[in-house]
Design a protein around this motif. Structure first.
Motif, PDB file in Angstrom:
ATOM      1  N   GLU A 180     -38.513  -6.139  58.302  1.00 27.94           N
ATOM      2  CA  GLU A 180     -38.998  -4.785  58.052  1.00 27.94           C
ATOM      3  C   GLU A 180     -39.498  -4.649  56.612  1.00 27.94           C
ATOM      4  N   PHE A 181     -38.757  -5.246  55.675  1.00 29.17           N
ATOM      5  CA  PHE A 181     -39.166  -5.216  54.272  1.00 29.17           C
ATOM      6  C   PHE A 181     -40.543  -5.852  54.084  1.00 29.17           C
ATOM      7  N   LYS A 182     -40.732  -7.046  54.669  1.00 27.33           N
ATOM      8  CA  LYS A 182     -42.020  -7.731  54.523  1.00 27.33           C
ATOM      9  C   LYS A 182     -43.143  -6.904  55.149  1.00 27.33           C
ATOM     10  N   ARG A 183     -42.878  -6.323  56.281  1.00 33.76           N
ATOM     11  CA  ARG A 183     -43.892  -5.505  56.961  1.00 33.76           C
ATOM     12  C   ARG A 183     -44.287  -4.307  56.099  1.00 33.76           C
ATOM     13  N   GLU A 184     -43.295  -3.636  55.518  1.00 34.38           N
ATOM     14  CA  GLU A 184     -43.584  -2.470  54.684  1.00 34.38           C
ATOM     15  C   GLU A 184     -44.279  -2.879  53.388  1.00 34.38           C
ATOM     16  N   LEU A 185     -43.856  -4.001  52.815  1.00 35.28           N
ATOM     17  CA  LEU A 185     -44.477  -4.488  51.576  1.00 35.28           C
ATOM     18  C   LEU A 185     -45.943  -4.839  51.808  1.00 35.28           C
ATOM     19  N   TYR A 186     -46.213  -5.588  52.872  1.00 40.43           N
ATOM     20  CA  TYR A 186     -47.579  -6.014  53.146  1.00 40.43           C
ATOM     21  C   TYR A 186     -48.478  -4.829  53.526  1.00 40.43           C
ATOM     22  N   ALA A 187     -47.886  -3.800  54.101  1.00 36.63           N
ATOM     23  CA  ALA A 187     -48.678  -2.614  54.451  1.00 36.63           C
ATOM     24  C   ALA A 187     -49.234  -1.927  53.208  1.00 36.63           C
ATOM     25  N   LEU A 188     -48.589  -2.145  52.057  1.00 36.61           N
ATOM     26  CA  LEU A 188     -49.048  -1.553  50.807  1.00 36.61           C
ATOM     27  C   LEU A 188     -50.069  -2.425  50.090  1.00 36.61           C
ATOM     28  N   GLY A 189     -50.201  -3.669  50.531  1.00 35.92           N
ATOM     29  CA  GLY A 189     -51.077  -4.611  49.849  1.00 35.92           C
ATOM     30  C   GLY A 189     -52.490  -4.605  50.397  1.00 35.92           C
ATOM     31  N   GLU A 190     -53.378  -5.278  49.676  1.00 37.29           N
ATOM     32  CA  GLU A 190     -54.757  -5.426  50.119  1.00 37.29           C
ATOM     33  C   GLU A 190     -55.137  -6.895  50.094  1.00 37.29           C
ATOM     34  N   ALA A 191     -56.219  -7.237  50.788  1.00 38.63           N
ATOM     35  CA  ALA A 191     -56.689  -8.621  50.818  1.00 38.63           C
ATOM     36  C   ALA A 191     -56.940  -9.098  49.389  1.00 38.63           C
ATOM     37  N   PRO A 192     -56.404 -10.271  49.024  1.00 42.69           N
ATOM     38  CA  PRO A 192     -56.477 -10.727  47.626  1.00 42.69           C
ATOM     39  C   PRO A 192     -57.819 -11.389  47.281  1.00 42.69           C
ATOM     40  N   LEU A 193     -58.883 -10.618  47.368  1.00 42.59           N
ATOM     41  CA  LEU A 193     -60.199 -11.141  47.025  1.00 42.59           C
ATOM     42  C   LEU A 193     -60.240 -11.528  45.547  1.00 42.59           C
ATOM     43  N   PRO A 194     -61.028 -12.536  45.196  1.00 43.53           N
ATOM     44  CA  PRO A 194     -61.130 -12.918  43.782  1.00 43.53           C
ATOM     45  C   PRO A 194     -61.788 -11.816  42.954  1.00 43.53           C
TER      46      PRO A 194
END
Length: 390
Positions: A180-194
């Protein structure tokens, strides 16, 4: 070789900000015309380098070798789907199946509300929610600071260590099951474009899919193995029908390839380490092809680095689990692959150096001159380069 030997002028308009796409127009309810973008991974331009004959192909040709012309009388460029023309049954393509996670987050610092970029590198301890990260601006982030990542202050992290000038160790204060933690954390992130993309346009929801290879399955990369982005499901199906075999290795692409090289003498440059895995199934497939005189094509510089890390003195691929900081630049004798797919990379990058080592410095730099002259697109969303051994 010297760093300055890989310097060339790259016009800003040749940096691809989106993958190869087509645009469709429609009329909205107000009668206004709007357009939307459809990604066509396998329709980017392709340039082909022939290592032995020193020939460079850019155009589609007829049976007599004459360039095919469009309705305006201009030569028609090869596109990525023409890769199939150079391979046959029982040849092997080696892919990197690493999976990119949404590593870039934006938070605010407690008390000051200063906006902070946090780039997740890797999870250090799942039970303690410890992560190795980069922060920007780093001067504002000290041990003991807390960072908030959502409006409800549910996702909070505490800085517990300084690792490098920009590096920090964060402990996320989030009490729930790990999944659940990973799911919530990744939901806040964006694709790591250069940064050469995000400095020029915002990240979109489409980038979560566009910046991921269709065969990605092992999470751990913070940037995509860009040469693999050109493969569509339709193209891989055509390859399968033709009898081409697919071998998968894993190298979790890190940010080291984007770091500036600070020494002129390339022998003094040290690469960051990246985690990699090569299993028996991939070794058997690659080695069988080699022993039977079939082509082995590595898809991207990450696969080239991995296979050269794990090659034996008999030039066969060995099983491997560990890390690699291998830095490949000309001259270099390769042991596994006889062909390679690459992108067009930025000046003075380690990716360009590795490509030049495989294709030959003079031929690759000649190809880059042609690419700039003819408007090929550069970077992870750019056009493709195939190097073959004939």
């Amino acid at each position: 070789m010297k760093l300055s030997q890989f310097k060339f002028k790259l016009p800003e308009e040749l940096i691809a900000l989106y993958p190869h796409s087509i645009y469709r127009e429609f009329e909205n309810e107000q009668g206004e015309k709007e357009s939307f973008r459809i990604t066509r991974r396998d329709e980017c331009r392709l340039m082909v380098l022939h290592r032995k004959s020193q020939k460079i192909d850019m155009y589609k040709t007829d049976d007599e070798g004459k360039p095919l012309l469009d309705e305006n009388g201009q030569p028609i460029f090869l596109d990525f789907r023409n890769v199939l023309d150079f391979f046959d049954k029982d040849d092997v393509f080696v892919f990197n199946d690493t999976k990119v996670f949404p590593a870039r987050l934006y938070g605010t610092k407690e008390k000051t509300d200063a906006k902070i970029e946090v780039f997740l590198l890797r999870e250090l301890n799942k039970d303690m929610r410890l992560w190795d990260v980069l922060v920007e601006p780093a001067r504002k982030i000290r041990i003991g600071n807390k960072l908030f990542f959502d409006d409800s202050s549910t996702m909070v992290a505490e800085v517990i260590d300084n690792t490098t000038s920009r590096g920090r160790t964060l402990r996320f204060l989030y009490d729930c099951p790990h999944d659940e933690f990973k799911r919530e954390l990744y939901a806040l992130g964006e694709a790591p474009l250069p940064h050469y993309i995000i400095d020029r346009r915002p990240v979109t929801e489409d980038d979560h899919e566009d910046f991921q290879c269709i065969f990605a399955r092992r999470e751990g990369a913070v940037t995509a193995p860009a040469a693999g982005l050109h493969f569509s499901r339709e193209m891989m199906k055509r390859m399968e029908i033709k009898g081409i075999n697919f071998a998968y290795i894993t190298l979790h692409c890190a940010l080291g390839n984007f770091h500036d090289i600070e020494v002129e003498d390339l022998t003094k440059h040290k690469m960051d380490s990246e985690q990699m895995f090569i299993e028996k199934e991939a070794c058997d497939m690659v080695n069988t092809a080699k022993l039977n005189g079939k082509h082995v094509c590595v898809v991207g510089t990450s696969v080239l680095k991995a296979t050269e890390t794990a090659v034996g003195t008999d030039k066969l691929l060995k099983e491997y689990e560990g890390w690699t900081n291998k830095f490949i630049f000309p001259p270099y004798e390769f042991g596994v692959a006889d062909s390679m797919i690459a992108n067009f990379y930025h000046p003075m990058s380690t990716l360009l150096m590795e490509t030049a080592a495989f294709g030959g410095y003079d031929l690759v730099m000649q190809a880059y001159d042609l690419a700039v002259e003819h408007g090929y697109m550069f970077g992870c969303y750019g056009d493709a380069l195939l190097i073959v051994d004939d």
